[in-house]
Design an enzyme around this catalytic site. Sequence first.
Site, PDB file in Angstrom:
ATOM      1  N   GLY A  15       0.811  -1.209   0.000  1.00 55.90           N
ATOM      2  CA  GLY A  15       0.000   0.000   0.000  1.00 55.90           C
ATOM      3  C   GLY A  15       0.843   1.255   0.000  1.00 55.90           C
ATOM      4  O   GLY A  15       0.321   2.364   0.055  1.00 55.90           O
ATOM      5  N   GLY A  16       2.162   1.089  -0.079  1.00 55.20           N
ATOM      6  CA  GLY A  16       3.078   2.227  -0.131  1.00 55.20           C
ATOM      7  C   GLY A  16       3.516   2.526  -1.554  1.00 55.20           C
ATOM      8  O   GLY A  16       3.243   1.767  -2.487  1.00 55.20           O
ATOM      9  N   VAL A  17       4.241   3.630  -1.712  1.00 56.74           N
ATOM     10  CA  VAL A  17       4.641   4.064  -3.054  1.00 56.74           C
ATOM     11  C   VAL A  17       5.674   3.124  -3.674  1.00 56.74           C
ATOM     12  O   VAL A  17       5.654   2.876  -4.884  1.00 56.74           O
ATOM     13  CB  VAL A  17       5.148   5.533  -3.026  1.00 56.74           C
ATOM     14  N   SER A  19       6.214  -0.247  -3.375  1.00 56.06           N
ATOM     15  CA  SER A  19       5.673  -1.477  -3.959  1.00 56.06           C
ATOM     16  C   SER A  19       4.690  -1.165  -5.087  1.00 56.06           C
ATOM     17  O   SER A  19       4.550  -1.954  -6.028  1.00 56.06           O
ATOM     18  CB  SER A  19       5.026  -2.352  -2.886  1.00 56.06           C
ATOM     19  N   MET A  38       0.062  -8.632   2.050  1.00 60.07           N
ATOM     20  CA  MET A  38       0.308  -9.522   3.183  1.00 60.07           C
ATOM     21  C   MET A  38      -0.192  -8.877   4.472  1.00 60.07           C
ATOM     22  O   MET A  38       0.271  -7.801   4.842  1.00 60.07           O
ATOM     23  CB  MET A  38       1.812  -9.790   3.335  1.00 60.07           C
ATOM     24  N   CYS A 103      11.855 -10.841   9.447  1.00 61.24           N
ATOM     25  CA  CYS A 103      10.635 -10.779   8.639  1.00 61.24           C
ATOM     26  C   CYS A 103      10.951 -11.056   7.173  1.00 61.24           C
ATOM     27  O   CYS A 103      10.222 -11.796   6.499  1.00 61.24           O
ATOM     28  CB  CYS A 103       9.969  -9.413   8.790  1.00 61.24           C
ATOM     29  N   GLY A 127       9.387  -3.984  -3.155  1.00 53.94           N
ATOM     30  CA  GLY A 127       9.854  -2.616  -3.344  1.00 53.94           C
ATOM     31  C   GLY A 127      11.127  -2.291  -2.599  1.00 53.94           C
ATOM     32  O   GLY A 127      11.403  -1.122  -2.315  1.00 53.94           O
ATOM     33  N   CYS A 200       7.282  -2.652  12.059  1.00 52.35           N
ATOM     34  CA  CYS A 200       5.956  -2.690  11.437  1.00 52.35           C
ATOM     35  C   CYS A 200       4.832  -2.918  12.435  1.00 52.35           C
ATOM     36  O   CYS A 200       3.768  -2.315  12.329  1.00 52.35           O
ATOM     37  CB  CYS A 200       5.926  -3.744  10.340  1.00 52.35           C
TER      38      CYS A 200
END
EC number: 2.8.1.13
Length: 373
Positions: A15-17, A19, A38, A103, A127, A200
């Site tokens: 949901g970020g720029v 990726s 995910m 992770c 990303g 996160c």
Amino acid sequence: MSDNSKTRVVVGMSGGVDSSVTALLLKEQGYDVIGIFMKNWDDTDENGVCTATEDYKDVVAVADQIGIPYYSVNFEKEYWDRVFEYFLAEYRAGRTPNPDVMCNKEIKFKAFLDYAMTLGADYVATGHYARVVRDEDGTVHMLRGVDNGKDQTYFLSQLSQEQLQKTMFPLGHLEKPEVRKLAEEAGLSTAKKKDSTGICFIGEKNFKNFLSNYLPAQPGRMMTVDGRDMGEHAGLMYYTIGQRGGLGIGGQHGGDNAPWFVVGKDLSKNILYVGQGFYHDSLMSTSLEASQVHFTRDMPEEFTLECTAKFRYRQPDSKVTVHVKGDKAEVIFAEPQRAITPGQAVVFYDGEECLGGGLIDNAYRDGQVCQYI
């Protein structure tokens, strides 16, 4: 010219720029692209808003914009078992863990990679700011991202050759402003979205409050290395080696007015040691021991390596000699290093290439173990 349409790439979309642009570039290059969101953590904030739900809305919007199918997959159990339990165990042991390294190793390039293969993926892509280069014989080398300030190979250092064989990093040759520009030019809804920071599963939450939900705090004595009592600490897990802020002793002075730093821990006695001065003797070490040492390509069981290393993210490289035996290593520094922290990653480099790394167990000063756990 190869026909990319026959190659399926499954993209991890947060949901970020970053990726979002990863998916965009692969789509523009003609690949058969699928986006996967995910859900690794149930992260409802104090206002009752689940940030993962908001992020997934952004994934849906971007996937619709660029015309790719998308799915959401829940890895909360895998994340809890493989990353969060490790995170808590490290704090219990007096260490400072790096959950991002774990992770990537266990979720993004294991659970996610395995899931992508069930969708018929030839590759996965993320990303991350890193590069992969493939030799003619098929060996993959992981190189730093060209954006020095964003390079994320430190966090990817535990990836195996098998994982890298199946991985693409489309942003590795770009700098962050270029990525934002591509997103804006394509009209992506995430073009101006703020970068996520911190761990996160903690996000914007107060770290002490978060950790105390899972581990009981055990206050104890705060002492100087020469035995002066400086008051009470809130619990060893809240402090890391080299830390300056949050000690509550700024007004107390020793022989000079230098600031106070965490210079040691004694888990068995629940004592936090503090000292004055950024380069306090107790903060300096000449070597370290690491375990879970791993290289991104096949190496002998026992060997010695002259290379450079990072002991924390965004730190300049330091020259080291590494003696490897199995999954353990002794790392000898060319120059003394400050605040080597048990639990953090040590990562090895040969020029642009990230060779792998391990987790720091102990730091040593001229052969004597530093009292850091």
